[in-house]
Design an enzyme around this catalytic site. Structure first.
Site, PDB file in Angstrom:
ATOM      1  N   HIS A  22       0.825  -2.547  -4.136  1.00 16.88           N
ATOM      2  CA  HIS A  22       1.845  -1.510  -3.994  1.00 16.88           C
ATOM      3  C   HIS A  22       1.219  -0.116  -4.114  1.00 16.88           C
ATOM      4  O   HIS A  22       1.440   0.747  -3.246  1.00 16.88           O
ATOM      5  CB  HIS A  22       2.921  -1.697  -5.070  1.00 16.88           C
ATOM      6  N   GLU A  23       0.450   0.084  -5.163  1.00 20.50           N
ATOM      7  CA  GLU A  23      -0.174   1.400  -5.367  1.00 20.50           C
ATOM      8  C   GLU A  23      -1.265   1.668  -4.349  1.00 20.50           C
ATOM      9  O   GLU A  23      -1.509   2.821  -3.980  1.00 20.50           O
ATOM     10  CB  GLU A  23      -0.737   1.489  -6.793  1.00 20.50           C
TER      11      GLU A  23
END
Length: 369
Positions: A22-23
């Site tokens: 996600h990051e």
């Protein structure tokens, strides 16, 4: 020790992979647009370990239930500290569409991770499908009246080849009252019968009553393994990703409609239990579970709730329409509301998890037993 191996370790690994991807989405798209990335952290809270590489500090922080990418100019408080030489690389100085792409990249990467995992699963393991063998025929049903028997293998319906049980259901479900020619393999001979499906009311996975055509047969439960070509594996990966994504969105809609009870929502405890139970069966089973959770994380992050990616995207859409950013005061109020909603949600899912008394008791037994 068993608790660590079977529950905590799989949970930390699964959560770590989800957070990282996600990051990573935010990070890579920010880098692509030339935005300066100050920090890339797995976890929140205090820094446990970190290393400065170039202009970015990479961290592992104390609370492993999330992560973040800190961009130059991301917060209003950063405006005064931005050097003139870095002004062009500040997040706040990018166009609305670029900022939206950076924010959207996190959830998109979660969906891409799920797609990749599903494709790998289908490529390595193939597909398991329920055979078209009849396990039971309901008395006085259309199938019983037509002469279909237990043990028959349905090979075609209306001339369409049926390799699996799902193939049969797809053809029959919208054919209430219409005569269907069904070919069955009965040991040493091929038999053709005519069946007229009857309309019946069933409950779907959300407990809602839906009308469907049935002929009164039940699958034998036999499963067969089907090897897939690389292209077929990719195709199945896309279909499965779409299927789970659609189901996730429908579930959220049904929650707001009150069809699905909020008591069914689970949190970190439930995820820990699931990953632990699946890991005990086979570590390979964690891969499709990871894909499903990744889709859930990606879609939930797109909800228009302040402090989630979807909330920031909503602000950017408003800015795009009005041609001016939402005021700092309004954003602060929205952030506070978002924090309250998140806190309430955390309490609800925690209570739900703890309410599953039997499961929690087993978990505690593993911890202290």
């Amino acid at each position: 020790m068993n608790f660590f191996l079977y529950y905590l370790l799989p949970f930390v690994v699964v959560l770590g992979i989800l957070i990282f991807f996600h990051e990573l989405g935010h990070f890579l798209v920010a880098k692509y647009f030339g935005v300066k990335v100050l920090k890339f952290s797995l976890g929140f809270g205090y820094k446990v370990v970190g290393k400065q590489i170039g202009e970015t500090e990479y961290l592992i922080s104390s609370i492993p239930l999330g992560g973040y990418v800190k961009l130059l100019g991301e917060n209003d408080d950063d405006e005064e500290t931005i050097l003139a030489s870095d002004a062009a690389r500040a997040f706040s100085n990018q166009s609305v569409m670029k900022r939206m792409a950076i924010v959207l990249a996190g959830p998109v990467f979660n969906l891409l991770l799920a797609l990749l995992l599903f494709c790998v699963v289908y490529l390595v393991s193939g597909s398991q499908v329920m055979t078209a063998e009849v396990g039971q025929v309901r008395e006085d049903s259309p199938a019983h009246k037509a002469g279909i028997m237990k043990g028959d293998v349905i090979v075609a319906v209306q001339g369409q080849h049926t390799q699996s049980w799902s193939d049969i259901k797809k053809i029959i479900k919208d054919a209430a009252g219409k005569p269907l020619e069904i070919a069955v393999d009965r040991g040493d001979k091929l038999v053709s019968v005519t069946v007229v499906p009857e309309e019946a009311v069933e409950k779907n996975i959300f407990g809602e009553e839906v009308r469907s055509a049935l002929i009164g047969i039940v699958a034998s439960g036999q499963v067969m393994q089907v090897d897939l070509t690389p292209w077929a594996a990719v195709r199945e990966g896309f279909l499965k990703t779409w299927e789970v994504s659609k189901l996730t969105v429908l579930t959220i809609v049904k929650l707001f409609q009150g069809v699905v009870s909020i008591k069914t929502i689970g949190g970190p405890i439930m995820i820990g239990q699931l990953t632990g139970q699946v890991a005990q069966e086979s570590v390979s089973y964690l891969v499709p579970l990871l894909a499903v959770i990744s889709i859930n994380l990606g879609i939930l992050n797109l909800l228009p709730v302040p402090i989630l990616d979807g909330g920031l995207i909503l602000f950017l859409l408003i800015e795009l329409i009005l041609r001016r950013p939402v005021s700092v005061k309004k954003r602060d109020v929205a952030q506070k509301v978002g924090l309250i909603l998140l806190a309430v949600l955390i309490v609800v899912v925690t209570v739900n998890d703890l309410a599953r008394i039997e499961a929690v008791a087993k978990l505690f037994g593993k911890i202290f037993g």
